[in-house]
Design a protein around this motif. Structure first.
Motif, short mmCIF file in Angstrom:
data_model
loop_
_atom_site.label_atom_id
_atom_site.label_comp_id
_atom_site.label_asym_id
_atom_site.label_seq_id
_atom_site.Cartn_x
_atom_site.Cartn_y
_atom_site.Cartn_z
N LYS A 1 -98.09 -64.74 65.34
CA LYS A 1 -97.14 -64.32 64.39
C LYS A 1 -95.61 -64.62 64.59
O LYS A 1 -95.17 -64.26 65.98
N ILE A 2 -95.05 -65.29 63.90
CA ILE A 2 -93.58 -65.56 64.16
C ILE A 2 -92.63 -65.12 63.12
O ILE A 2 -92.85 -65.20 61.88
N THR A 3 -91.75 -64.26 63.46
CA THR A 3 -90.69 -63.65 62.47
C THR A 3 -89.51 -64.12 63.26
O THR A 3 -88.92 -64.08 63.96
N THR A 4 -88.72 -64.53 61.92
CA THR A 4 -87.29 -65.21 62.09
C THR A 4 -86.58 -64.53 61.41
O THR A 4 -86.58 -64.28 59.92
N ARG A 5 -85.47 -63.85 61.93
CA ARG A 5 -84.35 -62.92 61.18
C ARG A 5 -82.97 -63.80 61.47
O ARG A 5 -82.64 -64.07 62.49
N THR A 6 -82.47 -64.10 60.19
CA THR A 6 -81.04 -64.75 60.31
C THR A 6 -80.15 -63.58 59.63
O THR A 6 -80.31 -63.16 58.42
N GLN A 7 -79.14 -63.12 60.39
CA GLN A 7 -78.13 -62.31 59.71
C GLN A 7 -76.70 -63.20 59.38
O GLN A 7 -76.38 -63.98 60.41
N SER A 8 -76.32 -62.85 58.25
CA SER A 8 -75.19 -63.67 57.80
C SER A 8 -74.04 -62.53 57.48
O SER A 8 -74.28 -61.68 56.74
N ILE A 9 -72.90 -62.44 58.30
CA ILE A 9 -72.01 -61.36 58.45
C ILE A 9 -70.74 -62.13 57.48
O ILE A 9 -70.18 -63.25 57.94
N TYR A 10 -70.12 -61.36 56.90
CA TYR A 10 -68.91 -62.13 55.84
C TYR A 10 -67.92 -62.42 56.65
O TYR A 10 -67.63 -61.93 57.93
N ASN A 11 -67.25 -63.77 56.79
CA ASN A 11 -66.40 -64.32 57.47
C ASN A 11 -66.67 -64.54 58.91
O ASN A 11 -65.95 -64.51 59.63
N SER A 12 -68.05 -64.53 59.19
CA SER A 12 -68.55 -64.64 60.62
C SER A 12 -69.61 -65.96 60.44
O SER A 12 -70.32 -65.70 59.61
N ASP A 13 -70.25 -66.37 61.84
CA ASP A 13 -71.22 -67.40 62.04
C ASP A 13 -72.56 -66.36 61.65
O ASP A 13 -72.33 -65.28 62.08
N SER A 14 -73.51 -67.03 61.38
CA SER A 14 -74.85 -66.32 61.05
C SER A 14 -75.45 -66.49 62.46
O SER A 14 -75.17 -67.27 63.43
N LYS A 15 -76.56 -65.52 62.72
CA LYS A 15 -77.10 -65.46 64.10
C LYS A 15 -78.62 -65.35 63.51
O LYS A 15 -79.03 -64.63 62.92
N THR A 16 -79.35 -66.12 64.16
CA THR A 16 -80.92 -66.29 64.17
C THR A 16 -81.64 -65.75 65.47
O THR A 16 -81.49 -66.37 66.59
N VAL A 17 -82.83 -64.90 64.91
CA VAL A 17 -83.51 -64.44 66.19
C VAL A 17 -85.10 -64.72 65.65
O VAL A 17 -85.36 -64.50 64.74
N ASP B 1 -108.55 -62.44 63.68
CA ASP B 1 -108.67 -61.68 62.23
C ASP B 1 -107.29 -61.40 61.92
O ASP B 1 -107.02 -61.50 60.65
N ALA B 2 -106.33 -60.59 62.62
CA ALA B 2 -105.05 -60.66 62.34
C ALA B 2 -104.22 -61.80 61.89
O ALA B 2 -103.39 -61.69 60.77
N HIS B 3 -104.45 -62.84 62.40
CA HIS B 3 -104.04 -64.20 61.92
C HIS B 3 -104.53 -64.65 60.59
O HIS B 3 -103.69 -64.99 59.62
N THR B 4 -105.96 -64.41 60.22
CA THR B 4 -106.18 -64.76 58.98
C THR B 4 -105.86 -63.78 57.81
O THR B 4 -105.44 -64.37 56.87
N ALA B 5 -105.70 -62.44 58.21
CA ALA B 5 -105.06 -61.64 57.08
C ALA B 5 -103.57 -61.46 57.02
O ALA B 5 -103.07 -61.13 56.05
N LEU B 6 -103.04 -62.20 58.15
CA LEU B 6 -101.17 -62.14 58.01
C LEU B 6 -101.06 -63.11 56.72
O LEU B 6 -101.32 -64.16 56.65
N GLN B 7 -100.07 -62.38 56.05
CA GLN B 7 -99.39 -63.03 54.68
C GLN B 7 -98.06 -63.60 55.17
O GLN B 7 -97.02 -63.10 55.89
N VAL B 8 -97.91 -65.11 54.74
CA VAL B 8 -96.39 -65.51 55.05
C VAL B 8 -95.61 -64.95 54.04
O VAL B 8 -95.67 -65.13 52.73
N THR B 9 -94.64 -64.57 54.45
CA THR B 9 -93.47 -63.91 53.78
C THR B 9 -92.02 -64.24 53.95
O THR B 9 -91.91 -64.74 55.00
N SER B 10 -91.15 -63.96 52.99
CA SER B 10 -89.47 -64.20 52.91
C SER B 10 -88.84 -63.08 52.26
O SER B 10 -89.16 -62.87 51.23
N ASN B 11 -88.20 -62.46 52.88
CA ASN B 11 -87.53 -61.23 52.36
C ASN B 11 -85.95 -61.18 52.70
O ASN B 11 -85.69 -61.82 53.82
#
Length: 221
Positions: free
Chosen positions: A130-146, A155-165
Protein backbone atom coordinates in the motif's frame (compact mmCIF):
# COMPACT_ATOMS: atom_id res chain seq x y z
CA UNK A 1 44.13 -14.71 0.47
CA UNK A 2 47.23 -16.91 0.71
CA UNK A 3 49.41 -14.10 2.01
CA UNK A 4 46.75 -13.20 4.58
CA UNK A 5 47.19 -16.53 6.36
CA UNK A 6 50.97 -16.15 6.38
CA UNK A 7 50.50 -13.84 9.36
CA UNK A 8 48.68 -16.49 11.36
CA UNK A 9 50.62 -18.38 14.05
CA UNK A 10 51.69 -21.97 13.49
CA UNK A 11 50.80 -24.88 15.70
CA UNK A 12 51.57 -28.58 15.84
CA UNK A 13 49.13 -31.28 14.83
CA UNK A 14 49.56 -34.98 15.41
CA UNK A 15 48.11 -37.51 13.01
CA UNK A 16 48.35 -41.25 12.95
CA UNK A 17 48.07 -43.79 10.13
CA UNK A 18 49.09 -47.44 10.12
CA UNK A 19 50.17 -47.12 13.75
CA UNK A 20 52.66 -44.41 12.81
CA UNK A 21 52.32 -41.05 14.54
CA UNK A 22 53.57 -37.95 12.75
CA UNK A 23 53.87 -34.35 13.90
CA UNK A 24 52.87 -31.71 11.36
CA UNK A 25 53.11 -27.92 11.46
CA UNK A 26 49.83 -26.29 10.46
CA UNK A 27 48.36 -22.79 10.42
CA UNK A 28 46.32 -22.01 13.50
CA UNK A 29 43.02 -20.88 11.96
CA UNK A 30 41.42 -20.54 15.38
CA UNK A 31 43.17 -17.19 15.83
CA UNK A 32 40.75 -14.29 15.29
CA UNK A 33 40.99 -10.58 14.51
CA UNK A 34 38.19 -8.06 14.11
CA UNK A 35 37.32 -4.38 14.04
CA UNK A 36 35.80 -2.74 17.07
CA UNK A 37 32.20 -1.63 16.62
CA UNK A 38 33.08 1.97 17.53
CA UNK A 39 35.65 2.10 14.73
CA UNK A 40 33.25 0.77 12.11
CA UNK A 41 30.56 3.24 13.13
CA UNK A 42 32.81 6.30 13.38
CA UNK A 43 32.16 8.32 10.23
CA UNK A 44 35.63 9.89 10.39
CA UNK A 45 37.33 6.50 9.83
CA UNK A 46 35.52 5.44 6.67
CA UNK A 47 33.69 6.69 3.63
CA UNK A 48 30.71 5.11 1.86
CA UNK A 49 31.30 3.21 -1.36
CA UNK A 50 28.89 1.73 -3.88
CA UNK A 51 30.18 -1.49 -5.43
CA UNK A 52 30.30 -1.37 -9.21
CA UNK A 53 29.45 -4.31 -11.44
CA UNK A 54 33.11 -4.76 -12.31
CA UNK A 55 34.34 -4.60 -8.71
CA UNK A 56 35.71 -7.46 -6.67
CA UNK A 57 37.19 -7.19 -3.16
CA UNK A 58 40.64 -7.61 -4.75
CA UNK A 59 40.05 -4.82 -7.30
CA UNK A 60 38.85 -2.42 -4.61
CA UNK A 61 41.81 -3.29 -2.36
CA UNK A 62 44.29 -2.76 -5.20
CA UNK A 63 42.71 0.58 -6.06
CA UNK A 64 42.39 2.01 -2.55
CA UNK A 65 44.90 0.06 -0.45
CA UNK A 66 47.63 -0.50 -3.09
CA UNK A 67 47.44 -4.30 -2.96
CA UNK A 68 44.80 -6.88 -3.91
CA UNK A 69 46.04 -8.99 -0.97
CA UNK A 70 44.44 -6.44 1.35
CA UNK A 71 40.97 -7.41 0.18
CA UNK A 72 40.37 -8.89 3.64
CA UNK A 73 40.21 -5.34 4.99
CA UNK A 74 37.30 -4.60 2.65
CA UNK A 75 35.51 -7.80 3.63
CA UNK A 76 36.19 -7.74 7.37
CA UNK A 77 35.33 -4.07 7.80
CA UNK A 78 31.89 -4.83 6.32
CA UNK A 79 31.32 -8.12 8.18
CA UNK A 80 31.31 -10.05 4.89
CA UNK A 81 31.88 -13.68 5.81
CA UNK A 82 31.24 -15.35 2.46
CA UNK A 83 32.02 -13.20 -0.61
CA UNK A 84 30.16 -15.65 -2.82
CA UNK A 85 26.83 -14.83 -1.16
CA UNK A 86 27.41 -11.51 0.61
CA UNK A 87 28.89 -9.70 -2.41
CA UNK A 88 26.53 -8.38 -5.13
CA UNK A 89 26.32 -10.49 -8.25
CA UNK A 90 27.29 -9.00 -11.59
CA UNK A 91 24.44 -8.38 -14.03
CA UNK A 92 25.03 -11.53 -16.06
CA UNK A 93 25.57 -13.60 -12.91
CA UNK A 94 22.38 -12.23 -11.40
CA UNK A 95 20.32 -13.17 -14.46
CA UNK A 96 21.68 -16.72 -14.38
CA UNK A 97 21.08 -16.95 -10.65
CA UNK A 98 17.41 -15.91 -10.94
CA UNK A 99 16.84 -18.14 -13.97
CA UNK A 100 18.31 -21.18 -12.19
CA UNK A 101 16.61 -20.50 -8.84
CA UNK A 102 13.11 -20.30 -10.34
CA UNK A 103 13.56 -22.80 -13.17
CA UNK A 104 11.34 -25.38 -11.46
CA UNK A 105 8.57 -22.78 -11.03
CA UNK A 106 8.72 -21.90 -14.71
CA UNK A 107 8.60 -25.57 -15.66
CA UNK A 108 5.17 -25.95 -14.00
CA UNK A 109 3.62 -23.29 -16.24
CA UNK A 110 1.61 -24.25 -19.30
CA UNK A 111 3.34 -23.70 -21.60
CA UNK A 112 6.59 -23.92 -19.67
CA UNK A 113 8.68 -20.74 -19.35
CA UNK A 114 12.17 -19.99 -18.15
CA UNK A 115 12.84 -19.33 -14.50
CA UNK A 116 13.68 -15.73 -15.37
CA UNK A 117 10.38 -15.20 -17.20
CA UNK A 118 8.46 -16.70 -14.28
CA UNK A 119 10.22 -14.46 -11.76
CA UNK A 120 9.57 -11.35 -13.86
CA UNK A 121 5.87 -12.11 -14.33
CA UNK A 122 3.37 -10.02 -12.41
CA UNK A 123 1.12 -13.08 -12.30
CA UNK A 124 3.27 -14.46 -9.49
CA UNK A 125 3.72 -11.61 -6.95
CA UNK A 126 6.28 -11.98 -4.24
CA UNK A 127 4.73 -9.29 -2.01
CA UNK A 128 2.01 -6.63 -1.92
CA UNK A 129 2.16 -2.95 -0.93
CA UNK A 130 0.00 0.00 0.00
CA UNK A 131 1.48 3.34 -1.06
CA UNK A 132 0.28 6.58 0.51
CA UNK A 133 1.54 9.87 -0.94
CA UNK A 134 0.77 13.15 0.85
CA UNK A 135 1.59 16.51 -0.69
CA UNK A 136 1.34 19.63 1.48
CA UNK A 137 1.01 22.99 -0.24
CA UNK A 138 1.50 26.00 2.01
CA UNK A 139 0.63 29.51 0.83
CA UNK A 140 3.70 31.33 -0.55
CA UNK A 141 5.87 28.28 0.20
CA UNK A 142 7.19 25.22 -1.60
CA UNK A 143 5.15 22.04 -1.46
CA UNK A 144 6.35 19.02 0.46
CA UNK A 145 5.67 15.42 -0.53
CA UNK A 146 5.96 12.41 1.77
CA UNK A 147 5.54 8.83 0.52
CA UNK A 148 4.86 5.90 2.83
CA UNK A 149 5.05 2.31 1.56
CA UNK A 150 3.63 -0.47 3.73
CA UNK A 151 3.75 -4.17 2.99
CA UNK A 152 0.32 -5.81 3.25
CA UNK A 153 -1.06 -9.29 2.63
CA UNK A 154 -2.78 -10.41 -0.57
CA UNK A 155 -6.33 -10.11 0.81
CA UNK A 156 -5.74 -6.55 2.00
CA UNK A 157 -4.19 -5.72 -1.36
CA UNK A 158 -7.24 -7.06 -3.21
CA UNK A 159 -9.64 -5.13 -1.00
CA UNK A 160 -7.63 -1.89 -1.04
CA UNK A 161 -9.30 0.95 -2.92
CA UNK A 162 -7.22 3.42 -4.91
CA UNK A 163 -8.25 6.88 -3.70
CA UNK A 164 -7.36 10.56 -4.00
CA UNK A 165 -8.52 13.09 -1.40
CA UNK A 166 -8.00 16.82 -0.83
CA UNK A 167 -7.94 18.49 2.60
CA UNK A 168 -7.51 22.08 3.76
CA UNK A 169 -6.28 22.67 7.30
CA UNK A 170 -7.26 25.67 9.46
CA UNK A 171 -3.96 27.40 8.71
CA UNK A 172 -4.67 27.21 4.97
CA UNK A 173 -2.36 24.28 4.28
CA UNK A 174 -3.69 22.17 1.42
CA UNK A 175 -3.08 18.44 1.51
CA UNK A 176 -3.54 16.01 -1.35
CA UNK A 177 -3.49 12.36 -0.28
CA UNK A 178 -3.26 9.61 -2.87
CA UNK A 179 -3.52 5.93 -1.96
CA UNK A 180 -2.34 3.41 -4.53
CA UNK A 181 -1.23 -0.21 -4.45
CA UNK A 182 1.56 -2.17 -6.02
CA UNK A 183 3.16 -5.59 -6.14
CA UNK A 184 6.76 -6.76 -6.22
CA UNK A 185 7.72 -9.63 -8.48
CA UNK A 186 10.20 -12.29 -7.44
CA UNK A 187 12.68 -10.72 -9.87
CA UNK A 188 12.28 -7.31 -8.20
CA UNK A 189 12.66 -8.90 -4.78
CA UNK A 190 15.89 -10.65 -5.78
CA UNK A 191 17.18 -7.52 -7.49
CA UNK A 192 16.49 -5.33 -4.43
CA UNK A 193 18.28 -7.88 -2.26
CA UNK A 194 21.27 -7.96 -4.60
CA UNK A 195 21.44 -4.17 -4.89
CA UNK A 196 21.30 -3.74 -1.11
CA UNK A 197 24.70 -5.45 -0.92
CA UNK A 198 26.36 -2.72 -3.00
CA UNK A 199 26.55 -0.11 -0.26
CA UNK A 200 29.65 -0.72 1.86
CA UNK A 201 32.14 1.25 3.92
CA UNK A 202 35.81 1.58 3.12
CA UNK A 203 38.32 2.19 5.87
CA UNK A 204 40.23 5.36 5.09
CA UNK A 205 43.67 4.73 3.68
CA UNK A 206 45.53 6.57 6.46
CA UNK A 207 44.36 3.92 8.92
CA UNK A 208 45.62 0.95 6.91
CA UNK A 209 49.30 0.99 7.95
CA UNK A 210 48.64 1.12 11.72
CA UNK A 211 45.92 -1.48 11.21
CA UNK A 212 48.35 -3.88 9.52
CA UNK A 213 50.86 -3.48 12.33
CA UNK A 214 48.22 -4.11 14.96
CA UNK A 215 46.90 -7.09 13.00
CA UNK A 216 50.35 -8.68 12.77
CA UNK A 217 50.95 -8.25 16.50
CA UNK A 218 47.59 -9.56 17.63
CA UNK A 219 47.26 -12.49 15.23
CA UNK A 220 50.75 -13.81 15.96
CA UNK A 221 50.28 -14.01 19.75
Amino acid sequence: MANFFNYYPKTYYTSGANNVTSLDTVTNLIARFGFEKELKENSSTFYPYSIKDSDTPEIIAAKYYDSPERHWIVLMFNDIIDPQYDWPLRSNQFIRYVNDKYASNGATESPAVTGLAWAQSGAHPHSFYKITTRTQSIYNSDSKTVTETIRIDEDAHTALQVTSNNFTLQDGTKIVENVTKNIKTYYEFENDLNESKREIRLLRKEYVSPLLEEFKKMISR
